[in-house]
Design an enzyme around this catalytic site. Structure first.
Site, mmCIF file in Angstrom:
data_model
loop_
_atom_site.group_PDB
_atom_site.id
_atom_site.type_symbol
_atom_site.label_atom_id
_atom_site.label_comp_id
_atom_site.label_asym_id
_atom_site.label_seq_id
_atom_site.Cartn_x
_atom_site.Cartn_y
_atom_site.Cartn_z
ATOM 1 N N GLY A 238 0.767 -1.235 0.000
ATOM 2 C CA GLY A 238 0.000 0.000 0.000
ATOM 3 C C GLY A 238 0.799 1.286 0.000
ATOM 4 O O GLY A 238 0.217 2.367 -0.106
ATOM 5 N N PRO A 288 4.739 -4.870 -0.852
ATOM 6 C CA PRO A 288 4.629 -3.686 -1.715
ATOM 7 C C PRO A 288 4.532 -4.075 -3.191
ATOM 8 O O PRO A 288 5.213 -4.997 -3.639
ATOM 9 C CB PRO A 288 5.942 -2.947 -1.455
ATOM 10 C CG PRO A 288 6.917 -4.054 -1.160
ATOM 11 C CD PRO A 288 6.139 -5.128 -0.459
ATOM 12 N N CYS A 356 -13.360 3.542 -28.546
ATOM 13 C CA CYS A 356 -14.688 4.164 -28.621
ATOM 14 C C CYS A 356 -15.390 4.167 -27.270
ATOM 15 O O CYS A 356 -16.366 3.442 -27.052
ATOM 16 C CB CYS A 356 -15.510 3.435 -29.672
ATOM 17 S SG CYS A 356 -14.670 3.443 -31.254
HETATM 18 C C1 LIG Z 1 -2.647 -5.450 -4.118
HETATM 19 C C2 LIG Z 1 -2.135 -5.980 -2.838
HETATM 20 C C3 LIG Z 1 -0.889 -5.568 -2.368
HETATM 21 C C4 LIG Z 1 -0.044 -4.538 -3.067
HETATM 22 O O1 LIG Z 1 -0.597 -3.273 -2.994
HETATM 23 P P1 LIG Z 1 0.286 -2.009 -3.450
HETATM 24 O O2 LIG Z 1 -0.587 -0.865 -3.217
HETATM 25 O O3 LIG Z 1 0.618 -2.185 -4.886
HETATM 26 O O4 LIG Z 1 1.499 -1.991 -2.596
HETATM 27 C C5 LIG Z 1 -0.420 -6.149 -1.207
HETATM 28 N N1 LIG Z 1 -1.135 -7.078 -0.520
HETATM 29 C C6 LIG Z 1 -2.350 -7.492 -0.956
HETATM 30 C C7 LIG Z 1 -3.074 -8.514 -0.187
HETATM 31 C C8 LIG Z 1 -2.884 -6.961 -2.119
HETATM 32 O O5 LIG Z 1 -4.089 -7.352 -2.531
#
Ligand SMILES: *Cc1c(COP(=O)(O)O)cnc(C)c1O
Length: 432
Positions: A238, A288, A356
């Site tokens: 995240g 990440p 489109c």
């Molecule tokens: C998508 C996801 C991530 C990665 O998220 P980022 O925002 O790209 O770091 C990590 N853990 C889980 C469980 C996810 O679904």
């Protein structure tokens, strides 16, 4: 930070000019910088050094096998969400024993495949899933390593489509129920309770939501770890990146200027979270995706037409929402720069693709330098959730992808051939 910059007025990725790549490989073209991928990985790794930790790169952000190989060679683990992703990791030389399997809808064949491959953990999102994994493991006479994904009900304050840590979403098991779920899971004979996991959302640009979630969950993890000998706590992914620099109108190279000070760096993230996590004495996993890959890639596109209507200046390019859907899907912002730097007046423009759909745009009312037919533009920060979300909508071929390493470059995905788009389609007998 990233390795895309102007050298003598020309846009380069590391030591390679983007123009030279366009001449060789055409457009639309994804270009990835290996050094950027590696430096993001290493910065995070260094920031987490005070913890026993494992970075499990989230494969769904960018799953090109060359990207996976580059990260595997640095010792990265992987977070996968399907059998397909796990097979990719294996194809790229990544070890399943440092892979976690996430997702709310794991099928029986997927669970069986992951168990046979010996993955590190299933991150489980529901009680029926725990029961299913237990059943499959029993059939295979294996102990399945599991972690429950706790939903801490903390709002990440990000876009609704990438918020995952509140009770409005389908993810995880409610914080208040987790203790009981572990008690019931501990009765299932073919499970090995290995950890606890959470992931509250994507593109978080401040540390506060992470801090709130970690503070809330740490006492629960500590208690469960003591009771069930858990080995890890995964705090999810995240970490956000800078898509839009602070100085939105400072001339043609403003996007290269020092970034806003309030961006989340690995150092800030670690300074807040490490002291909270260290007393647990558990292995800390982090997942990440965007942080590693987002700024490590661009999408290069050619201007086909410039169309002036009474109200607007439309720059019509040869890439489209099927190549990069983020603006249409999340209203996301991508910096757009010419391959040749120039000064001069900026023209408020909409940058749109040929598909489109009115949603097929990359920017609206954006001040851009004057560009003409045949010229190329780079859509910045397209390394994550870019090519992986591409489709064949409008029977458009998937774009080529190139990886740059110093002065070297290589095609890591060939442009799809048009006839391959429909090669699996068949005429029924009555239409032949
Ligand atoms: C998508 C996801 C991530 C990665 O998220 P980022 O925002 O790209 O770091 C990590 N853990 C889980 C469980 C996810 O679904």
């Amino acid at each position: 930070m990233h390795e895309f910059h102007y050298v003598a007025g020309k846009l380069f990725c590391e030591g390679v000019s983007i123009e030279s790549l366009v001449r060789k490989h055409g457009t639309p073209l994804y270009v990835y910088s290996q050094r950027t991928l590696a430096s993001h990985f290493s910065k995070l790794d260094a920031a987490l050094a005070p913890l026993d930790h494992l970075i499990c790169y989230s494969v769904k952000a960018n799953s090109n096998i060359a990207v996976l190989r580059a990260l595997a060679s640095l010792g990265s683990g992987f977070d996968v969400v399907s059998e397909g992703e796990l097979r990719r990791v294996v194809a790229a030389g990544g070890p399943p024993k440092i892979c976690a399997f996430a997702g709310v809808g794991k099928t029986e064949p997927e669970i069986e495949f992951a168990l046979r491959r010996g993955i590190y953990s299933f991150n489980v999102e529901s009680e029926p899933e725990l029961e299913r994994i237990n059943r499959v493991a029993g059939r295979l006479k294996k102990a399945a390593p599991v972690a429950v994904r706790v939903n801490p009900n903390v709002d990440a304050g990000t876009h609704a489509k990438i918020t995952t840590g509140t009770y409005e979403t389908k993810f995880g098991i409610a914080f208040e129920q987790v203790e009981d779920v572990y008690a019931r899971a501990s009765e299932l004979k073919n499970l090995r309770l290995r950890g606890l996991q959470m992931h509250i959302g994507s593109q978080l640009t401040g540390v506060k939501p992470f801090e709130l979630a970690v503070r809330k969950v740490v006492p629960l993890v500590g208690m469960l770890a003591a009771r069930y000998q858990l080995e890890f706590f995964s705090i999810g992914g995240g970490l956000g990146i800078v898509y839009q620099p602070a100085l939105a109108s400072g001339g043609a190279d403003w996007w290269q200027k020092p970034q806003a000070k309030n961006i989340l760096t690995p150092a800030k993230y670690a300074a807040t979270l490490v002291p909270l996590l260290r007393p647990l004495k558990l292995r800390i996993l982090i997942e990440p995706g965007r942080f590693i890959a987002g700024n490590a890639g661009i999408l290069v596109t050619r201007v086909e037409y410039v169309k002036r209507t009474g109200r607007k200046n439309f720059v019509i390019v040869d890439a489209a929402m099927n190549d990069l859907i983020r603006p249409a899907f999340y209203d996301s912002y991508h910096e757009i720069v010419p391959l040749t730097r120039r000064n001069g007046p900026l023209i408020t423009s909409d940058v749109v693709g040929p598909v489109c759909e009115s949603g097929d745009y990359f920017a609206k009312n954006r001040p851009l330098p004057k560009v003409g037919e045949g010229e190329c533009l780079a859509l910045m920060s397209a390394g994550a959730y870019g090519s992986v979300m591409a489709s064949n909508y409008n029977t458009r071929a998937l774009a080529s992808e190139v990886l740059v390493h110093g002065n070297k470059s290589a095609v890591v995905r060939q442009r799809q051939k048009l006839r391959d788009i429909w090669k699996d389609e068949k005429l029924p007998a009555w239409l032949k």
